[in-house]
Write a protein that holds these residues in place. Structure first.
Motif, PDB file in Angstrom:
ATOM      1  N   ALA A  43       0.947  -1.058  -0.029  1.00  0.00           N
ATOM      2  CA  ALA A  43       0.107   0.122   0.038  1.00  0.00           C
ATOM      3  C   ALA A  43       0.844   1.199  -0.004  1.00  0.00           C
ATOM      4  CB  ALA A  43      -0.875  -0.174   1.159  1.00  0.00           C
ATOM      5  N   GLU A  44       1.839   1.219   0.737  1.00  0.00           N
ATOM      6  CA  GLU A  44       2.697   2.409   0.755  1.00  0.00           C
ATOM      7  C   GLU A  44       3.496   2.550  -0.444  1.00  0.00           C
ATOM      8  OE1 GLU A  44       5.497   1.442   4.236  1.00  0.00           O
ATOM      9  OE2 GLU A  44       4.127   2.126   5.723  1.00  0.00           O
ATOM     10  N   GLU A  45       4.031   1.472  -1.223  1.00  0.00           N
ATOM     11  CA  GLU A  45       4.609   1.554  -2.473  1.00  0.00           C
ATOM     12  C   GLU A  45       3.617   2.074  -3.399  1.00  0.00           C
ATOM     13  OE1 GLU A  45       6.755  -1.329  -5.904  1.00  0.00           O
ATOM     14  OE2 GLU A  45       6.524  -2.136  -3.586  1.00  0.00           O
ATOM     15  N   VAL A  46       2.224   1.651  -3.514  1.00  0.00           N
ATOM     16  CA  VAL A  46       1.163   2.204  -4.551  1.00  0.00           C
ATOM     17  C   VAL A  46       1.111   3.522  -4.432  1.00  0.00           C
ATOM     18  CG1 VAL A  46      -1.285   2.107  -5.032  1.00  0.00           C
ATOM     19  CG2 VAL A  46       0.139  -0.009  -4.768  1.00  0.00           C
ATOM     20  N   VAL A  47       0.927   3.926  -3.047  1.00  0.00           N
ATOM     21  CA  VAL A  47       0.651   5.328  -2.790  1.00  0.00           C
ATOM     22  C   VAL A  47       2.000   6.267  -3.257  1.00  0.00           C
ATOM     23  CG1 VAL A  47       0.227   7.419  -1.030  1.00  0.00           C
ATOM     24  CG2 VAL A  47      -1.011   4.959  -1.018  1.00  0.00           C
ATOM     25  N   GLN A  48       3.265   5.816  -2.946  1.00  0.00           N
ATOM     26  CA  GLN A  48       4.358   6.605  -3.586  1.00  0.00           C
ATOM     27  C   GLN A  48       4.348   6.598  -4.843  1.00  0.00           C
ATOM     28  OE1 GLN A  48       7.920   4.649  -2.131  1.00  0.00           O
ATOM     29  NE2 GLN A  48       9.144   6.635  -2.523  1.00  0.00           N
ATOM     30  N   ASN A  49       4.072   5.442  -5.462  1.00  0.00           N
ATOM     31  CA  ASN A  49       4.327   5.565  -6.885  1.00  0.00           C
ATOM     32  C   ASN A  49       3.194   6.525  -7.667  1.00  0.00           C
ATOM     33  OD1 ASN A  49       6.251   3.848  -7.198  1.00  0.00           O
ATOM     34  ND2 ASN A  49       5.206   2.064  -7.358  1.00  0.00           N
ATOM     35  N   ALA A  50       1.917   6.624  -6.997  1.00  0.00           N
ATOM     36  CA  ALA A  50       0.650   7.487  -7.424  1.00  0.00           C
ATOM     37  C   ALA A  50       1.117   8.769  -7.057  1.00  0.00           C
ATOM     38  CB  ALA A  50      -0.576   7.072  -6.628  1.00  0.00           C
ATOM     39  N   LEU A  51       1.953   9.114  -6.084  1.00  0.00           N
ATOM     40  CA  LEU A  51       2.372  10.383  -5.976  1.00  0.00           C
ATOM     41  C   LEU A  51       3.205  11.085  -7.147  1.00  0.00           C
ATOM     42  CD1 LEU A  51       2.993  10.490  -1.954  1.00  0.00           C
ATOM     43  CD2 LEU A  51       1.202  11.541  -3.379  1.00  0.00           C
ATOM     44  N   ILE A  52       4.072   9.985  -7.410  1.00  0.00           N
ATOM     45  CA  ILE A  52       4.969  10.237  -8.605  1.00  0.00           C
ATOM     46  C   ILE A  52       4.279  10.466  -9.750  1.00  0.00           C
ATOM     47  CG2 ILE A  52       6.917   9.236  -9.974  1.00  0.00           C
ATOM     48  CD1 ILE A  52       7.864   7.942  -7.312  1.00  0.00           C
ATOM     49  N   GLU A  53       3.521   9.613 -10.073  1.00  0.00           N
ATOM     50  CA  GLU A  53       2.323   9.730 -11.122  1.00  0.00           C
ATOM     51  C   GLU A  53       1.918  10.984 -11.449  1.00  0.00           C
ATOM     52  OE1 GLU A  53      -0.698   7.031 -13.796  1.00  0.00           O
ATOM     53  OE2 GLU A  53       0.275   6.184 -12.409  1.00  0.00           O
ATOM     54  N   ALA A  54       1.368  11.401 -10.400  1.00  0.00           N
ATOM     55  CA  ALA A  54       0.618  12.638 -10.058  1.00  0.00           C
ATOM     56  C   ALA A  54       1.130  13.795 -10.428  1.00  0.00           C
ATOM     57  CB  ALA A  54      -0.248  12.741  -8.769  1.00  0.00           C
ATOM     58  N   TYR A  55       2.491  13.982  -9.834  1.00  0.00           N
ATOM     59  CA  TYR A  55       3.362  14.934 -10.009  1.00  0.00           C
ATOM     60  C   TYR A  55       3.871  15.021 -11.685  1.00  0.00           C
ATOM     61  CZ  TYR A  55       7.329  17.842  -9.677  1.00  0.00           C
ATOM     62  OH  TYR A  55       8.333  19.012  -9.860  1.00  0.00           O
ATOM     63  N   ARG A  56       3.846  13.819 -12.172  1.00  0.00           N
ATOM     64  CA  ARG A  56       4.482  13.977 -13.578  1.00  0.00           C
ATOM     65  C   ARG A  56       3.279  14.387 -14.341  1.00  0.00           C
ATOM     66  NH1 ARG A  56       7.386   8.212 -13.533  1.00  0.00           N
ATOM     67  NH2 ARG A  56       9.520   8.847 -12.785  1.00  0.00           N
ATOM     68  N   ASN A  57       2.177  14.023 -13.930  1.00  0.00           N
ATOM     69  CA  ASN A  57       0.805  14.323 -14.649  1.00  0.00           C
ATOM     70  C   ASN A  57       0.602  15.707 -14.560  1.00  0.00           C
ATOM     71  OD1 ASN A  57      -1.016  12.224 -16.020  1.00  0.00           O
ATOM     72  ND2 ASN A  57      -0.095  11.364 -14.303  1.00  0.00           N
ATOM     73  N   ILE A  58       0.865  16.290 -13.418  1.00  0.00           N
ATOM     74  CA  ILE A  58       0.645  18.019 -13.355  1.00  0.00           C
ATOM     75  C   ILE A  58       1.618  18.639 -14.225  1.00  0.00           C
ATOM     76  CG2 ILE A  58       1.065  19.569 -11.497  1.00  0.00           C
ATOM     77  CD1 ILE A  58      -0.022  17.677  -9.522  1.00  0.00           C
ATOM     78  N   MET A  59       2.983  18.125 -14.017  1.00  0.00           N
ATOM     79  CA  MET A  59       4.097  18.594 -14.794  1.00  0.00           C
ATOM     80  C   MET A  59       3.936  18.889 -16.196  1.00  0.00           C
ATOM     81  SD  MET A  59       5.801  20.369 -12.334  1.00  0.00           S
ATOM     82  CE  MET A  59       7.235  20.781 -13.097  1.00  0.00           C
TER      83      MET A  59
END
Length: 184
Positions: A43-59
């Motif tokens: 769960a921690e890994e999924v959330v961390q990866n989702a945060l990275i993906e969110a950042y990339r999508n925003i950028m």
């Protein structure tokens, strides 16, 4: 502060704006992922990866109207993907040292074959919403309301998806001649 303003600030290089945007969402994202995966580490890994993906999508300039909803759906879908991967990787060797009950062994093999066929049937459904609802309802034993909250759908939509998914799965299993036409 409004999410669109925060996303603009993120694109302009303000790192603290990203923290302001996602910090309120992390705990619920983790709970969502944990409810699907039943594993703290995953769960921690999924959330961390989702945060990275969110950042990339925003950028990248992706237009995200409702960031909270988008983020929770992202976490949910990535958690379901991880769950599916775990299921594919699970080894289920049939360990038989001494065969004393042939009937029990045959039942065990048939049960495993049936479960594998059902999992294949679910994976082969064209609609990913149907796949997600079936997995959450039957394998993760989530209630309709929980699924509704996780996927951001109305209860009636979840029930409709569940009914349609069952029918599509039944049709698929009949087509593959795994169950008979009269099976319920």
């Amino acid at each position: 502060m409004e999410q669109r303003t925060l996303m603009t600030r993120i694109r302009n290089g303000e790192d603290e704006a990203f923290a302001q945007l996602v910090n309120p969402l992390i705990e619920k994202g983790y709970r969502t992922s944990f409810s699907i995966l039943k594993s703290k580490e995953q769960a921690e890994e999924v959330v961390q990866n989702a945060l990275i993906e969110a950042y990339r999508n925003i950028m990248s300039g992706k237009d995200i109207t409702y960031f909270n909803t988008w983020f929770y759906k992202l976490v949910t879908h990535r958690s379901i993907d991880a769950w599916r991967k775990n299921e594919r990787l699970k080894e289920s060797p049939l360990e038989i040292d001494v065969v004393t009950d042939k009937h029990g062994v045959i039942e065990s093999v048939l049960k495993e074959e049936k479960e594998n066929e059902i999992k294949k049937g679910i994976s082969s459904l064209d609609n990913s919403d149907y796949q997600n609802v079936l997995i959450l309802y039957y394998y993760q034993e989530q209630a309709i309301q929980e699924i509704s909250d996780l996927l951001g759908l109305k209860n009636s939509t979840v029930k409709s998806h569940l009914r349609r998914a069952r029918n599509a799965l039944k049709k698929r299993l009949i087509e593959n001649q795994f169950i008979g036409v009269n099976s319920q």
